[in-house]
Structure formats: structure tokens, C-alpha cells
Design a protein around this motif. Structure first.
Motif, PDB file in Angstrom:
ATOM      1  N   ASP A 187      32.698  29.782  40.917  1.00 31.64           N
ATOM      2  CA  ASP A 187      33.339  31.033  41.400  1.00 31.64           C
ATOM      3  C   ASP A 187      33.580  31.962  40.311  1.00 31.64           C
ATOM      4  OD1 ASP A 187      34.551  32.884  43.433  1.00 31.64           O
ATOM      5  OD2 ASP A 187      36.428  32.464  42.398  1.00 31.64           O
ATOM      6  N   TYR A 188      33.932  31.808  39.194  1.00 32.61           N
ATOM      7  CA  TYR A 188      34.327  32.574  37.908  1.00 32.61           C
ATOM      8  C   TYR A 188      32.840  33.213  37.586  1.00 32.61           C
ATOM      9  CZ  TYR A 188      34.087  33.742  33.118  1.00 32.61           C
ATOM     10  OH  TYR A 188      33.933  34.597  31.904  1.00 32.61           O
ATOM     11  N   GLU A 189      31.667  32.249  37.427  1.00 32.35           N
ATOM     12  CA  GLU A 189      30.570  32.720  36.922  1.00 32.35           C
ATOM     13  C   GLU A 189      29.718  33.654  37.905  1.00 32.35           C
ATOM     14  OE1 GLU A 189      28.504  32.161  34.329  1.00 32.35           O
ATOM     15  OE2 GLU A 189      30.262  31.494  33.350  1.00 32.35           O
ATOM     16  N   GLN A 190      29.921  33.220  39.337  1.00 34.41           N
ATOM     17  CA  GLN A 190      29.527  34.375  40.323  1.00 34.41           C
ATOM     18  C   GLN A 190      29.983  35.626  40.118  1.00 34.41           C
ATOM     19  OE1 GLN A 190      30.388  32.800  44.219  1.00 34.41           O
ATOM     20  NE2 GLN A 190      28.743  34.213  45.134  1.00 34.41           N
ATOM     21  N   LYS A 191      31.313  35.777  40.066  1.00 31.98           N
ATOM     22  CA  LYS A 191      32.162  36.967  40.172  1.00 31.98           C
ATOM     23  C   LYS A 191      31.566  37.538  38.943  1.00 31.98           C
ATOM     24  CE  LYS A 191      35.061  36.269  43.472  1.00 31.98           C
ATOM     25  NZ  LYS A 191      34.597  36.157  44.995  1.00 31.98           N
ATOM     26  N   GLN A 192      31.278  36.891  37.667  1.00 31.20           N
ATOM     27  CA  GLN A 192      30.721  37.613  36.511  1.00 31.20           C
ATOM     28  C   GLN A 192      29.557  38.238  36.851  1.00 31.20           C
ATOM     29  OE1 GLN A 192      30.511  34.861  33.212  1.00 31.20           O
ATOM     30  NE2 GLN A 192      30.961  36.617  31.775  1.00 31.20           N
ATOM     31  N   GLN A 193      28.432  37.605  37.483  1.00 27.63           N
ATOM     32  CA  GLN A 193      27.297  38.071  37.766  1.00 27.63           C
ATOM     33  C   GLN A 193      27.344  39.474  38.683  1.00 27.63           C
ATOM     34  OE1 GLN A 193      25.125  34.858  39.046  1.00 27.63           O
ATOM     35  NE2 GLN A 193      24.899  33.963  37.064  1.00 27.63           N
ATOM     36  N   VAL A 225      35.598  48.620  39.927  1.00 29.76           N
ATOM     37  CA  VAL A 225      36.876  48.264  39.718  1.00 29.76           C
ATOM     38  C   VAL A 225      37.224  46.965  40.278  1.00 29.76           C
ATOM     39  CG1 VAL A 225      39.361  48.566  39.080  1.00 29.76           C
ATOM     40  CG2 VAL A 225      37.566  50.594  38.760  1.00 29.76           C
ATOM     41  N   ASP A 226      36.946  46.982  41.624  1.00 29.88           N
ATOM     42  CA  ASP A 226      37.380  45.693  42.429  1.00 29.88           C
ATOM     43  C   ASP A 226      36.593  44.457  41.804  1.00 29.88           C
ATOM     44  OD1 ASP A 226      39.448  47.128  43.959  1.00 29.88           O
ATOM     45  OD2 ASP A 226      37.720  47.521  45.608  1.00 29.88           O
ATOM     46  N   SER A 227      35.524  44.672  41.464  1.00 27.08           N
ATOM     47  CA  SER A 227      34.538  43.562  41.004  1.00 27.08           C
ATOM     48  C   SER A 227      35.156  43.155  39.608  1.00 27.08           C
ATOM     49  CB  SER A 227      33.170  44.042  40.974  1.00 27.08           C
ATOM     50  OG  SER A 227      32.837  44.753  39.944  1.00 27.08           O
ATOM     51  N   ILE A 228      35.633  43.988  39.104  1.00 19.24           N
ATOM     52  CA  ILE A 228      36.007  43.425  37.556  1.00 19.24           C
ATOM     53  C   ILE A 228      37.383  42.862  37.716  1.00 19.24           C
ATOM     54  CG2 ILE A 228      37.221  44.601  35.376  1.00 19.24           C
ATOM     55  CD1 ILE A 228      35.250  46.924  35.711  1.00 19.24           C
ATOM     56  N   LEU A 229      38.288  43.225  38.713  1.00 10.16           N
ATOM     57  CA  LEU A 229      39.392  42.527  38.964  1.00 10.16           C
ATOM     58  C   LEU A 229      39.142  41.346  39.657  1.00 10.16           C
ATOM     59  CD1 LEU A 229      42.628  42.744  38.966  1.00 10.16           C
ATOM     60  CD2 LEU A 229      42.366  43.917  41.375  1.00 10.16           C
ATOM     61  N   GLU A 230      38.119  41.201  40.332  1.00 10.60           N
ATOM     62  CA  GLU A 230      38.070  39.833  41.027  1.00 10.60           C
ATOM     63  C   GLU A 230      37.401  38.966  39.878  1.00 10.60           C
ATOM     64  OE1 GLU A 230      35.009  40.352  44.016  1.00 10.60           O
ATOM     65  OE2 GLU A 230      36.483  41.422  45.360  1.00 10.60           O
ATOM     66  N   ARG A 231      36.525  39.359  38.985  1.00 11.15           N
ATOM     67  CA  ARG A 231      36.175  38.430  38.009  1.00 11.15           C
ATOM     68  C   ARG A 231      37.354  37.886  37.000  1.00 11.15           C
ATOM     69  NH1 ARG A 231      36.688  38.950  32.769  1.00 11.15           N
ATOM     70  NH2 ARG A 231      36.030  41.212  32.862  1.00 11.15           N
ATOM     71  N   VAL A 232      38.099  38.953  36.816  1.00 13.76           N
ATOM     72  CA  VAL A 232      39.449  38.677  36.045  1.00 13.76           C
ATOM     73  C   VAL A 232      40.332  37.589  36.604  1.00 13.76           C
ATOM     74  CG1 VAL A 232      41.310  39.563  34.762  1.00 13.76           C
ATOM     75  CG2 VAL A 232      39.371  40.845  34.376  1.00 13.76           C
TER      76      VAL A 232
END
Length: 111
Positions: free
Chosen positions: A7-13, A20-27
């Protein structure tokens, strides 16, 4: 733990500097995975070496999937109309215009 890292790797990609939402999801995914990993190591459920091995295995699978390799088979991505048109045009050699021949003739005349 495997799902957390995936999940973390997917969010990072999927992360985008403009979103900003995608950054927050990755963090958030990164923090959740890190806490799970730390707790698992602390409780002796998994060693650091096993974590590294798991991460490398998942990274390898993700890289293969990005290249279109699934279950040992290469999956070709579909082409858009424009891409098919460009590929189709590259299959046929360009018609020679005779520019080089004309330049040679012009040089011979000038001599």
C-alpha cells in the motif's frame, strides 16, 4: 505487513507534487507501515533481515508489474490511436528525395 508495504509503495508511485491529498495518503501509509514494522521487530515476530528481504521481494514484483510481466508472461500495453499511427509510419522506410545526388551534381557543375 506485506499489504502495508505494498500500500505504501502504491501510494508513493501515485503521489503527485501538485496533489496534496496524494502526498498525505503516502505519508499516512508510510507511517502505518513503519509502525507495524517496528512493532513486529520489537515483539520478535520478524527480524530486520526478513523485513529487508520482504521489501526487496515486493519491490521486485512491483517492478515486474510495471514492465507488464504477470505470472511469468509479458503483457503488452494497448496503444492509443496516435501511437499506433506513429508505429505504423515507422514500419515503412522514408522515400528518398535525391537531395544528396542533387548536391553532388551541383558541386560538379561548380568545378
Amino acid at each position: 505487513m506485506k499489504e502495508g508495504y505494498e500500500d505504501y509503495e502504491q501510494k508513493q508511485q501515485q503521489e503527485s507534487a501538485q496533489n496534496v491529498d496524494s502526498i498525505l495518503e503516502r505519508v499516512t501509509a508510510e507511517e502505518k507501515y513503519y509502525l507495524t514494522k517496528t512493532q513486529a521487530i520489537k515483539n520478535g515476530w520478524i527480524t530486520k533481515e526478513e523485513v529487508v528481504k520482504l521489501e526487496h521481494q515486493i519491490d521486485s514484483n512491483i517492478a515486474k508489474n510495471e514492465k507488464g510481466i504477470t505470472n511469468g508472461q509479458v503483457q503488452e500495453q494497448s496503444l492509443t490511436f496516435q501511437a499506433r499511427f506513429e508505429v505504423g509510419n515507422q514500419m515503412y522506410p522514408q522515400k528518398r528525395t535525391g537531395i544528396v545526388k542533387k548536391k553532388k551534381e551541383k558541386q560538379e557543375i561548380e568545378r
